[in-house]
Design a protein around this motif. Structure first.
Motif, PDB file in Angstrom:
ATOM      1  N   LEU A  63       0.826  -1.203   0.000  1.00 58.65           N
ATOM      2  CA  LEU A  63       0.000   0.000   0.000  1.00 58.65           C
ATOM      3  C   LEU A  63       0.864   1.259   0.000  1.00 58.65           C
ATOM      4  CD1 LEU A  63      -2.867  -1.002   2.463  1.00 58.65           C
ATOM      5  CD2 LEU A  63      -3.020  -0.742  -0.026  1.00 58.65           C
ATOM      6  N   MET A  64       1.964   1.232   0.712  1.00 54.39           N
ATOM      7  CA  MET A  64       2.859   2.387   0.733  1.00 54.39           C
ATOM      8  C   MET A  64       3.488   2.615  -0.630  1.00 54.39           C
ATOM      9  SD  MET A  64       4.634   2.179   4.519  1.00 54.39           S
ATOM     10  CE  MET A  64       5.486   3.748   4.326  1.00 54.39           C
ATOM     11  N   ALA A  65       3.786   1.540  -1.342  1.00 52.55           N
ATOM     12  CA  ALA A  65       4.322   1.679  -2.694  1.00 52.55           C
ATOM     13  C   ALA A  65       3.294   2.333  -3.615  1.00 52.55           C
ATOM     14  CB  ALA A  65       4.738   0.315  -3.236  1.00 52.55           C
ATOM     15  N   LEU A  66       2.043   1.905  -3.507  1.00 54.02           N
ATOM     16  CA  LEU A  66       0.968   2.495  -4.303  1.00 54.02           C
ATOM     17  C   LEU A  66       0.784   3.964  -3.981  1.00 54.02           C
ATOM     18  CD1 LEU A  66      -1.632   2.655  -6.002  1.00 54.02           C
ATOM     19  CD2 LEU A  66      -2.846   1.596  -4.058  1.00 54.02           C
ATOM     20  N   TYR A  67       0.664   4.276  -2.698  1.00 51.80           N
ATOM     21  CA  TYR A  67       0.395   5.653  -2.316  1.00 51.80           C
ATOM     22  C   TYR A  67       1.611   6.550  -2.528  1.00 51.80           C
ATOM     23  CZ  TYR A  67      -4.237   4.641  -0.582  1.00 51.80           C
ATOM     24  OH  TYR A  67      -5.565   4.301  -0.511  1.00 51.80           O
ATOM     25  N   GLY A  68       2.804   5.982  -2.447  1.00 47.70           N
ATOM     26  CA  GLY A  68       3.989   6.765  -2.768  1.00 47.70           C
ATOM     27  C   GLY A  68       3.975   7.207  -4.216  1.00 47.70           C
ATOM     28  N   PHE A  69       3.646   6.302  -5.113  1.00 48.55           N
ATOM     29  CA  PHE A  69       3.534   6.654  -6.529  1.00 48.55           C
ATOM     30  C   PHE A  69       2.449   7.695  -6.752  1.00 48.55           C
ATOM     31  CE2 PHE A  69       1.174   6.000 -10.485  1.00 48.55           C
ATOM     32  CZ  PHE A  69       2.172   6.236 -11.427  1.00 48.55           C
ATOM     33  N   ALA A  70       1.267   7.465  -6.173  1.00 47.91           N
ATOM     34  CA  ALA A  70       0.145   8.385  -6.366  1.00 47.91           C
ATOM     35  C   ALA A  70       0.480   9.772  -5.838  1.00 47.91           C
ATOM     36  CB  ALA A  70      -1.111   7.839  -5.688  1.00 47.91           C
ATOM     37  N   ARG A  71       1.131   9.826  -4.663  1.00 50.99           N
ATOM     38  CA  ARG A  71       1.489  11.112  -4.075  1.00 50.99           C
ATOM     39  C   ARG A  71       2.500  11.857  -4.929  1.00 50.99           C
ATOM     40  NH1 ARG A  71      -0.834  14.748  -1.930  1.00 50.99           N
ATOM     41  NH2 ARG A  71       0.211  15.809  -3.612  1.00 50.99           N
ATOM     42  N   LEU A  72       3.497  11.133  -5.427  1.00 55.46           N
ATOM     43  CA  LEU A  72       4.509  11.755  -6.260  1.00 55.46           C
ATOM     44  C   LEU A  72       3.896  12.309  -7.534  1.00 55.46           C
ATOM     45  CD1 LEU A  72       7.387  12.456  -7.036  1.00 55.46           C
ATOM     46  CD2 LEU A  72       7.670  10.119  -7.885  1.00 55.46           C
ATOM     47  N   LEU A 101      -3.508   7.410 -13.541  1.00 58.76           N
ATOM     48  CA  LEU A 101      -3.169   8.421 -12.540  1.00 58.76           C
ATOM     49  C   LEU A 101      -2.273   9.506 -13.143  1.00 58.76           C
ATOM     50  CD1 LEU A 101      -2.539   6.124  -9.446  1.00 58.76           C
ATOM     51  CD2 LEU A 101      -4.427   7.740  -9.742  1.00 58.76           C
ATOM     52  N   ILE A 102      -1.340   9.113 -13.988  1.00 59.62           N
ATOM     53  CA  ILE A 102      -0.508  10.106 -14.663  1.00 59.62           C
ATOM     54  C   ILE A 102      -1.353  10.945 -15.609  1.00 59.62           C
ATOM     55  CG2 ILE A 102       1.396  10.431 -16.291  1.00 59.62           C
ATOM     56  CD1 ILE A 102       2.693   7.917 -15.090  1.00 59.62           C
ATOM     57  N   GLU A 103      -2.230  10.302 -16.372  1.00 57.73           N
ATOM     58  CA  GLU A 103      -3.065  11.026 -17.337  1.00 57.73           C
ATOM     59  C   GLU A 103      -3.968  12.039 -16.650  1.00 57.73           C
ATOM     60  OE1 GLU A 103      -4.727  12.442 -20.747  1.00 57.73           O
ATOM     61  OE2 GLU A 103      -2.922  11.213 -20.499  1.00 57.73           O
ATOM     62  N   ALA A 104      -4.461  11.728 -15.466  1.00 59.74           N
ATOM     63  CA  ALA A 104      -5.293  12.687 -14.740  1.00 59.74           C
ATOM     64  C   ALA A 104      -4.525  13.976 -14.492  1.00 59.74           C
ATOM     65  CB  ALA A 104      -5.756  12.088 -13.410  1.00 59.74           C
ATOM     66  N   ASN A 105      -3.258  13.855 -14.127  1.00 56.03           N
ATOM     67  CA  ASN A 105      -2.446  15.040 -13.875  1.00 56.03           C
ATOM     68  C   ASN A 105      -2.083  15.763 -15.162  1.00 56.03           C
ATOM     69  OD1 ASN A 105      -1.487  15.367 -10.842  1.00 56.03           O
ATOM     70  ND2 ASN A 105      -1.762  13.188 -11.243  1.00 56.03           N
ATOM     71  N   VAL A 106      -1.917  15.018 -16.242  1.00 55.60           N
ATOM     72  CA  VAL A 106      -1.701  15.652 -17.540  1.00 55.60           C
ATOM     73  C   VAL A 106      -2.919  16.496 -17.911  1.00 55.60           C
ATOM     74  CG1 VAL A 106      -1.426  15.227 -20.013  1.00 55.60           C
ATOM     75  CG2 VAL A 106      -0.085  13.907 -18.365  1.00 55.60           C
ATOM     76  N   ARG A 107      -4.101  15.955 -17.712  1.00 54.01           N
ATOM     77  CA  ARG A 107      -5.323  16.703 -18.011  1.00 54.01           C
ATOM     78  C   ARG A 107      -5.423  17.972 -17.172  1.00 54.01           C
ATOM     79  NH1 ARG A 107     -10.681  13.083 -19.324  1.00 54.01           N
ATOM     80  NH2 ARG A 107      -9.722  11.696 -20.855  1.00 54.01           N
ATOM     81  N   ASP A 108      -4.971  17.888 -15.935  1.00 53.01           N
ATOM     82  CA  ASP A 108      -5.044  19.058 -15.067  1.00 53.01           C
ATOM     83  C   ASP A 108      -4.218  20.226 -15.595  1.00 53.01           C
ATOM     84  OD1 ASP A 108      -6.812  18.178 -13.133  1.00 53.01           O
ATOM     85  OD2 ASP A 108      -5.248  17.339 -11.846  1.00 53.01           O
ATOM     86  N   GLN A 109      -3.273  19.951 -16.455  1.00 44.61           N
ATOM     87  CA  GLN A 109      -2.436  21.023 -16.982  1.00 44.61           C
ATOM     88  C   GLN A 109      -3.132  21.819 -18.079  1.00 44.61           C
ATOM     89  OE1 GLN A 109       0.251  21.288 -15.018  1.00 44.61           O
ATOM     90  NE2 GLN A 109      -0.626  19.399 -14.158  1.00 44.61           N
ATOM     91  N   HIS A 110      -4.180  21.247 -18.675  1.00 40.25           N
ATOM     92  CA  HIS A 110      -4.831  21.980 -19.773  1.00 40.25           C
ATOM     93  C   HIS A 110      -6.355  21.963 -19.716  1.00 40.25           C
ATOM     94  CE1 HIS A 110      -5.784  18.211 -21.954  1.00 40.25           C
ATOM     95  NE2 HIS A 110      -4.625  17.784 -21.482  1.00 40.25           N
ATOM     96  N   ILE A 111      -6.943  21.237 -18.779  1.00 37.86           N
ATOM     97  CA  ILE A 111      -8.401  21.251 -18.592  1.00 37.86           C
ATOM     98  C   ILE A 111      -8.680  21.720 -17.179  1.00 37.86           C
ATOM     99  CG2 ILE A 111     -10.519  19.887 -18.522  1.00 37.86           C
ATOM    100  CD1 ILE A 111      -9.298  18.013 -20.565  1.00 37.86           C
ATOM    101  N   SER A 112      -9.387  22.817 -17.058  1.00 35.11           N
ATOM    102  CA  SER A 112      -9.593  23.422 -15.740  1.00 35.11           C
ATOM    103  C   SER A 112     -11.025  23.347 -15.253  1.00 35.11           C
ATOM    104  CB  SER A 112      -9.160  24.896 -15.763  1.00 35.11           C
ATOM    105  OG  SER A 112      -9.921  25.628 -16.710  1.00 35.11           O
ATOM    106  N   ARG A 113     -11.948  22.827 -16.077  1.00 33.99           N
ATOM    107  CA  ARG A 113     -13.327  22.719 -15.626  1.00 33.99           C
ATOM    108  C   ARG A 113     -14.077  21.705 -16.477  1.00 33.99           C
ATOM    109  NH1 ARG A 113     -16.001  28.179 -15.605  1.00 33.99           N
ATOM    110  NH2 ARG A 113     -17.725  26.875 -14.927  1.00 33.99           N
ATOM    111  N   TYR A 114     -15.272  21.310 -15.992  1.00 35.46           N
ATOM    112  CA  TYR A 114     -16.060  20.267 -16.629  1.00 35.46           C
ATOM    113  C   TYR A 114     -17.501  20.749 -16.762  1.00 35.46           C
ATOM    114  CZ  TYR A 114     -11.903  17.603 -15.751  1.00 35.46           C
ATOM    115  OH  TYR A 114     -10.599  17.189 -15.749  1.00 35.46           O
ATOM    116  N   LYS A 115     -18.108  20.465 -17.909  1.00 43.03           N
ATOM    117  CA  LYS A 115     -19.452  20.972 -18.186  1.00 43.03           C
ATOM    118  C   LYS A 115     -20.530  20.200 -17.430  1.00 43.03           C
ATOM    119  CE  LYS A 115     -18.339  22.608 -22.861  1.00 43.03           C
ATOM    120  NZ  LYS A 115     -18.658  22.460 -24.305  1.00 43.03           N
ATOM    121  N   THR A 116     -20.384  18.892 -17.363  1.00 46.40           N
ATOM    122  CA  THR A 116     -21.430  18.047 -16.801  1.00 46.40           C
ATOM    123  C   THR A 116     -20.866  17.117 -15.742  1.00 46.40           C
ATOM    124  OG1 THR A 116     -21.103  16.265 -18.406  1.00 46.40           O
ATOM    125  CG2 THR A 116     -22.603  18.063 -19.045  1.00 46.40           C
TER     126      THR A 116
END
Length: 301
Positions: free
Chosen positions: A53-62, A118-133
């Motif tokens: 679990l620490m390995a998982l959360y370490g990756f997610a946190r980073l 998880l990486i893609e979510a952070n990539v999206r955060d760099q260019h998508i700032s809001r959601y319509k629905t």
């Protein structure tokens, strides 16, 4: 982006330069433990499970810190994180975080997809700032939150199709609740994790999300809290479908969600005057009820 439960005191690696020419220790801040919606009863779990679990959360946190807080070119950092993930599956990772992840992957036969998401979510955060629905927002949660639950099920060797569906509902609900807690903080970062259609329905302008609280904002947060609780209830049977430590861990997640909803209601749905965080005694009470199988799933906190 979601911040995870306090499992890893620091996850920034200090290994040699990557092929891209940058260093984790030069580009990443140390990830600091924060108390959020993902409580895991770490102390009562077997040592091997705690390690995974620490390995998982370490990756997610980073990865979260690379997308939210790192200095420099965050897109480049996230690309480098994906390259390091390549080495997890077909090579030798250079950083401690990814070496720990590789050990987890090999021990538990975890597929790559959740980590890519998880990486893609952070990539999206760099260019998508809001959601319509809400549908669009939940699709984002499929990247930012649901992979955590899926990997936990793989660690438990319990990742059946039916359980993955239930886990996705729980994790999306937890992410939605966290978005409510962090409305002002996210707005300050230029991000709005509430559907534009719901803001319009309640007559709320983007600038209102900086606070202070209004009657309209209280009504919106109440409405979104109820929706998240409905989704949490739709997935909470996962607790009773699991056994052993997996049941303990997932009960902790769901208990954290119920406790967060109670905290939101206790604050009068005011997330601007002071931070809204679940109280540990409330989490403990919910956890005991859930893990003992006595909880009645409802859409009220």
């Amino acid at each position: 982006m979601s911040r995870r439960w306090s499992l890893v005191e620091q996850v920034a690696a200090t290994g040699p330069a990557t092929p891209g020419g940058w260093r984790w220790d030069e580009r990443c801040r140390r990830a600091k433990a924060r108390q959020e919606n993902f409580p895991v009863a770490l102390g009562v779990l077997p040592r091997a499970i705690r390690r995974d679990l620490m390995a998982l959360y370490g990756f997610a946190r980073l990865v979260d810190d690379l997308g939210d807080e790192a200095d420099g070119d965050r897109q480049a950092l996230l690309r480098a994180a994906r390259a390091e993930l390549d080495l997890v599956y077909r090579g030798v990772p250079e950083s401690e975080v990814f070496r720990s992840l590789q050990s987890l992957v090999r021990r538990r036969s975890v597929p790559r997809e959740p980590f890519d998401r998880l990486i893609e979510a952070n990539v999206r955060d760099q260019h998508i700032s809001r959601y319509k629905t809400m549908s669009e927002l939940r699709e984002y949660c499929c990247l930012s939150a649901n992979p955590i639950g899926r990997v936990v099920l793989h660690i438990a060797r319990a990742a059946t199709p039916d359980r993955l569906v239930l886990s996705d509902r729980v994790c999306t609900a937890l992410q939605l609740l966290e978005h409510l807690q962090d409305l002002a903080e996210d707005y300050g970062r230029g991000r709005i994790y509430l559907p534009a259609e719901d803001l319009a329905r309640f007559g709320i302008a983007d600038t209102d999300l900086a606070g202070p609280v209004t009657a309209e904002l209280r009504a919106l947060v109440s409405y979104e809290t109820d929706g998240a609780l409905e989704l949490l209830a739709a997935g909470a049977d996962l607790v009773q479908d699991l056994h052993g430590w997996a049941r303990v861990a997932v009960a902790g997640y769901v208990a954290g969600g119920h406790a967060t909803a109670k905290a939101l209601r206790r604050s009068g749905f005011d997330v601007f005057t002071a931070p809204v965080r679940p109280k540990k005694p409330v989490i403990a009470t919910e956890f005991i009820r859930l893990s003992a199988g006595r909880a009645r799933w409802s859409t009220t906190a």
